[in-house]
Design a protein around this motif. Structure first.
Motif, mmCIF file in Angstrom:
data_model
loop_
_atom_site.group_PDB
_atom_site.id
_atom_site.type_symbol
_atom_site.label_atom_id
_atom_site.label_comp_id
_atom_site.label_asym_id
_atom_site.label_seq_id
_atom_site.Cartn_x
_atom_site.Cartn_y
_atom_site.Cartn_z
ATOM 1 N N ASP A 48 0.700 -1.329 -0.220
ATOM 2 C CA ASP A 48 -0.186 0.200 -0.517
ATOM 3 C C ASP A 48 0.930 1.194 0.183
ATOM 4 O O ASP A 48 0.631 2.356 0.435
ATOM 5 N N ALA A 49 2.339 0.993 -0.172
ATOM 6 C CA ALA A 49 3.100 2.888 -0.131
ATOM 7 C C ALA A 49 3.150 3.171 -1.669
ATOM 8 O O ALA A 49 4.144 3.675 -1.511
ATOM 9 N N GLY A 50 2.325 3.074 -2.753
ATOM 10 C CA GLY A 50 1.833 3.349 -3.585
ATOM 11 C C GLY A 50 2.665 3.132 -4.315
ATOM 12 O O GLY A 50 2.942 3.545 -5.769
ATOM 13 N N THR A 51 2.629 1.443 -3.955
ATOM 14 C CA THR A 51 3.595 0.500 -5.451
ATOM 15 C C THR A 51 2.449 0.030 -6.131
ATOM 16 O O THR A 51 2.579 -1.033 -7.445
ATOM 17 N N SER A 52 1.160 0.489 -6.572
ATOM 18 C CA SER A 52 0.390 0.433 -7.020
ATOM 19 C C SER A 52 0.066 0.029 -8.542
ATOM 20 O O SER A 52 -0.783 0.393 -9.043
ATOM 21 N N ARG A 53 1.193 1.392 -8.240
ATOM 22 C CA ARG A 53 0.416 3.000 -9.417
ATOM 23 C C ARG A 53 1.151 2.366 -10.946
ATOM 24 O O ARG A 53 2.102 0.528 -10.297
ATOM 25 N N ALA A 54 1.257 2.620 -11.709
ATOM 26 C CA ALA A 54 1.793 1.707 -12.586
ATOM 27 C C ALA A 54 3.308 2.107 -13.283
ATOM 28 O O ALA A 54 3.956 3.061 -12.747
ATOM 29 N N PRO A 55 3.817 1.139 -13.751
ATOM 30 C CA PRO A 55 5.589 1.198 -13.342
ATOM 31 C C PRO A 55 5.858 2.659 -14.592
ATOM 32 O O PRO A 55 5.636 2.937 -15.388
ATOM 33 N N ARG A 56 6.778 3.319 -13.741
ATOM 34 C CA ARG A 56 7.490 3.927 -14.635
ATOM 35 C C ARG A 56 8.616 3.852 -15.687
ATOM 36 O O ARG A 56 8.954 4.833 -16.622
ATOM 37 N N SER A 57 9.079 2.578 -15.452
ATOM 38 C CA SER A 57 10.308 2.627 -16.494
ATOM 39 C C SER A 57 10.178 0.671 -16.504
ATOM 40 O O SER A 57 10.208 -0.237 -15.205
ATOM 41 N N PRO A 58 11.435 0.684 -17.002
ATOM 42 C CA PRO A 58 11.530 -1.341 -17.140
ATOM 43 C C PRO A 58 11.775 -1.969 -15.890
ATOM 44 O O PRO A 58 11.718 -3.112 -15.254
ATOM 45 N N GLY A 59 12.770 -0.885 -15.544
ATOM 46 C CA GLY A 59 13.293 -1.437 -14.166
ATOM 47 C C GLY A 59 12.352 -1.280 -12.995
ATOM 48 O O GLY A 59 12.318 -1.943 -12.028
ATOM 49 N N ASP A 60 11.614 -0.112 -12.474
ATOM 50 C CA ASP A 60 10.760 -0.417 -12.206
ATOM 51 C C ASP A 60 9.579 -1.081 -11.636
ATOM 52 O O ASP A 60 9.189 -2.048 -10.994
ATOM 53 N N ALA A 61 9.363 -1.796 -13.334
ATOM 54 C CA ALA A 61 8.016 -2.186 -13.801
ATOM 55 C C ALA A 61 8.968 -4.056 -12.826
ATOM 56 O O ALA A 61 8.263 -4.753 -12.137
ATOM 57 N N PHE A 62 10.425 -4.192 -13.721
ATOM 58 C CA PHE A 62 10.711 -5.431 -12.394
ATOM 59 C C PHE A 62 10.774 -4.990 -11.329
ATOM 60 O O PHE A 62 10.669 -6.404 -10.422
ATOM 61 N N ARG A 63 10.554 -4.509 -10.380
ATOM 62 C CA ARG A 63 10.539 -4.221 -9.384
ATOM 63 C C ARG A 63 9.715 -4.512 -8.234
ATOM 64 O O ARG A 63 9.572 -4.965 -7.393
ATOM 65 N N LYS A 64 9.073 -4.145 -9.813
ATOM 66 C CA LYS A 64 6.630 -4.260 -8.763
ATOM 67 C C LYS A 64 6.511 -5.547 -9.724
ATOM 68 O O LYS A 64 4.919 -5.869 -9.691
ATOM 69 N N GLY A 65 7.405 -6.697 -10.075
ATOM 70 C CA GLY A 65 6.838 -7.441 -10.159
ATOM 71 C C GLY A 65 6.061 -7.655 -12.149
ATOM 72 O O GLY A 65 5.632 -8.797 -11.730
ATOM 73 N N VAL A 66 6.434 -7.487 -12.805
ATOM 74 C CA VAL A 66 6.311 -7.486 -13.952
ATOM 75 C C VAL A 66 7.068 -7.218 -14.844
ATOM 76 O O VAL A 66 7.709 -6.611 -14.154
ATOM 77 N N ALA A 67 7.232 -8.763 -15.931
ATOM 78 C CA ALA A 67 8.468 -8.601 -16.464
ATOM 79 C C ALA A 67 8.376 -9.168 -18.055
ATOM 80 O O ALA A 67 6.700 -9.276 -18.643
ATOM 81 N N LEU A 68 8.842 -8.321 -18.730
ATOM 82 C CA LEU A 68 8.169 -8.712 -20.289
ATOM 83 C C LEU A 68 9.407 -9.472 -21.318
ATOM 84 O O LEU A 68 10.649 -9.685 -21.178
ATOM 85 N N VAL A 69 8.500 -10.476 -22.230
ATOM 86 C CA VAL A 69 9.267 -11.112 -22.813
ATOM 87 C C VAL A 69 9.494 -10.250 -24.204
ATOM 88 O O VAL A 69 8.345 -10.562 -25.132
ATOM 89 N N PRO A 70 9.876 -9.595 -25.269
ATOM 90 C CA PRO A 70 9.940 -8.489 -25.392
ATOM 91 C C PRO A 70 9.751 -9.419 -27.407
ATOM 92 O O PRO A 70 10.128 -10.360 -27.482
ATOM 93 N N GLU A 71 8.375 -8.535 -28.695
ATOM 94 C CA GLU A 71 8.608 -9.574 -29.444
ATOM 95 C C GLU A 71 10.284 -9.616 -30.955
ATOM 96 O O GLU A 71 10.190 -10.708 -30.879
ATOM 97 N N GLU A 72 10.993 -8.934 -30.347
ATOM 98 C CA GLU A 72 12.357 -9.101 -31.018
ATOM 99 C C GLU A 72 13.417 -9.591 -29.645
ATOM 100 O O GLU A 72 14.064 -8.184 -29.625
ATOM 101 N N ARG A 73 13.917 -10.791 -29.732
ATOM 102 C CA ARG A 73 14.552 -11.062 -28.436
ATOM 103 C C ARG A 73 15.676 -11.077 -29.013
ATOM 104 O O ARG A 73 16.909 -10.366 -27.892
ATOM 105 N N ARG A 74 16.672 -10.922 -30.015
ATOM 106 C CA ARG A 74 17.459 -10.679 -30.534
ATOM 107 C C ARG A 74 17.771 -8.979 -30.123
ATOM 108 O O ARG A 74 18.973 -8.688 -30.119
ATOM 109 N N SER A 75 17.184 -8.449 -31.311
ATOM 110 C CA SER A 75 17.341 -6.993 -30.405
ATOM 111 C C SER A 75 16.870 -6.054 -29.378
ATOM 112 O O SER A 75 17.655 -5.655 -28.751
#
Length: 502
Positions: free
Chosen positions: A311-338
């Motif tokens: 409840d410490a404000g971390t329920s907001r949208a990730p501000r960056s990929p690093g913030d997303a990882f810290r909040k338990g969100v991960a992306l497998v991108p479309e172009e894995r090589r690049s």
């Protein structure tokens, strides 16, 4: 090619392979990654020297000592990673390696060069500007430029390695029309693809390779997809897609009225234990949706909430990929090589790259042993196949490269996984393994947002399917009760019989 053998230290990549292509034939070449297809193609291109065996062209033995000799004979290879010079225009790339026409005073005759390039593209039925740098062309147009390059060299045998990996459905149809035109002109085509439906649509004969050897060569009309899969992986497959979960758990991700450059007013809830598919044509905003959630693309309107965080404000949208990882969100991108890998670096470095603080001793020095132990644990879980965890990622097959990207996501213990075309360019065996991995993750409480251009895959893996048309949400469909026709109609903007939004 007769009794071709090629051995590398510790592995026999091609083992006594006999393979032939006829004039005016499309010959499908299929097999899992590591089956020997790429090595066989490189031998045919003159890029790799065989240890044993013979190659005959027009009935005459040839050596193919280098790529120039292969090209002189009329062999043209169109690689999955197109060998184009991005800042040269289309005409320059089409005639790359050949003398350009010159004016009497020595300068390049650009008008003649562009006219010749346009004439070749016209023969292929492709209306593409030849005076534009190729990096500004679409992937489909770039593929046509690569084909025109072989055509300009009077190629009699063209090898196409995963030519549709980055193409839209319309571009694939155009490519197939070009291949049929080449066949009518007597050109032999070797077509390599992991998309088995394409093999049955375009190929006259099919050769299956497994573990460096040829399993069979048969007319495509005598095979079906189940039999072809069995021949490729060496076992029967009872079910392609794992069974769906028993039910959905707590909300993990809530999206309300989300809008970006393309996607507009998208609303949904992703639950624990759920795979929510995202369907839509190219340009519908599917990738942008995932990238906005991950903090990459800007959000113009709407909200993203992560209710499972504190409840410490971390329920907001990730501000960056690093913030997303810290909040338990991960992306497998479309172009894995690049976008997803540092190809020249070892496997373990790619896995721990976004979690370095966890592996630092005293906040200063990386603990390589801990990195290797964690990578080994995740590699065992995902069935990663590699000679060593210190092996550069570029040396892995496509399926194993994708597992490295998955391993990085799991290293951060992500609960929300954003998967953008996770099985693109990987073989059927690796696909089946990734399908099981995705379902195992949902059974452990993760939620998956899945983008896939392959409708059977999207419907088979998902619990529900969210459909986008030109950025607008058409609704959310129950995957267990829908079919490809209903989803495709919604992708084109038609309202299906049963679409229930949230």
């Amino acid at each position: 090619m007769r009794h071709i053998t090629k051995t590398y230290p510790g592995v026999r990549a091609v083992d006594d392979v006999t393979f032939d292509v006829r004039a005016g034939e499309v010959h499908g070449l299929v097999g899992e990654n590591g089956a020997g297809k790429s090595t066989l193609i490189k031998i045919l291109a003159g890029a790799v020297h065989r240890d044993r065996g013979e190659i005959h062209f027009d009935g005459q033995p040839v050596t193919l000592a280098n790529v120039h000799e292969a090209k002189r004979l009329g062999v043209s290879i169109i690689h999955q990673e197109l060998n184009l010079v991005p800042y040269f225009d289309g005409a320059e790339n089409i005639f790359l390696g050949d003398p350009y026409p010159h004016r009497w005073y020595g300068g390049v005759d650009w008008r003649t060069l562009h006219r010749r390039a346009a004439a070749i593209l016209a023969q292929l039925g492709a209306a593409i500007p030849v005076d534009v740098p190729v990096h500004r062309l679409s992937p489909g147009q770039q593929t046509m430029i690569a084909i025109a390059h072989g055509f300009a060299a009077n190629a009699r045998l063209m090898v196409m390695d995963e030519p549709t990996a980055a193409l839209t459905d319309q571009e694939i149809e155009r490519l197939f029309a070009v291949i049929r035109a080449l066949r009518e002109q007597g050109v032999g085509v070797v077509y390599v693809s992991h998309r088995l439906e394409e093999i049955f649509e375009i190929a006259d004969r099919v050769t299956v390779m497994r573990n460096g050897r040829v399993v069979t060569t048969q007319p495509a009309a005598k095979l079906d997809q189940d039999e072809l899969v069995r021949l490729m992986i060496g076992r029967n497959v009872e079910t392609v897609f794992p069974p769906r979960g028993d039910g959905m758990g707590e909300p993990l991700l809530e999206v309300q009225g989300l809008s970006g450059e393309t996607a507009r007013d998208v609303t949904f809830t992703l639950h624990a234990g759920e795979v929510l598919g995202v369907a839509g044509l190219v340009g519908a905003g599917r990738s942008e949706l995932l990238r906005m959630i991950f903090g990459v693309d800007p959000i113009r309107a709407g909200q993203i909430r992560l209710p499972s965080t504190d409840d410490a404000g971390t329920s907001r949208a990730p501000r960056s990929p690093g913030d997303a990882f810290r909040k338990g969100v991960a992306l497998v991108p479309e172009e894995r090589r690049s976008q997803g890998l540092v190809l020249s670096r070892p496997i373990f470095e790619n896995v721990t790259l976004t979690h370095l603080a966890r592996f630092a001793r005293g906040g200063l020095l990386l603990d390589r042993r801990r990195e290797l132990r964690e990578t080994a644990r995740l590699g065992d879980r995902l069935g990663l196949k590699a000679h060593s965890l210190r092996q550069p990622v570029m040396q892995l097959s496509g399926g194993n490269q994708q597992k490295v990207v998955f391993a990085r996501c799991l290293a951060g213990e992500a609960r929300v996984l954003l998967l953008d075309e996770p099985t693109r360019g990987i073989d059927v065996g690796a696909k089946l393994e990734l399908y099981q991995i995705i379902r195992d993750l949902t059974r452990e409480g993760a939620g998956v947002l899945l983008v896939s251009s392959e409708l059977p895959e999207l419907i088979g893996l998902s619990d529900r399917v969210l459909v986008l048309h030109e950025g607008r949400q058409m609704g959310i469909i129950d995957a267990a009760t829908t079919d490809q026709t209903e989803v495709l109609r919604a992708c084109y903007g038609f309202t299906p019989g049963e679409i229930n939004g949230e």
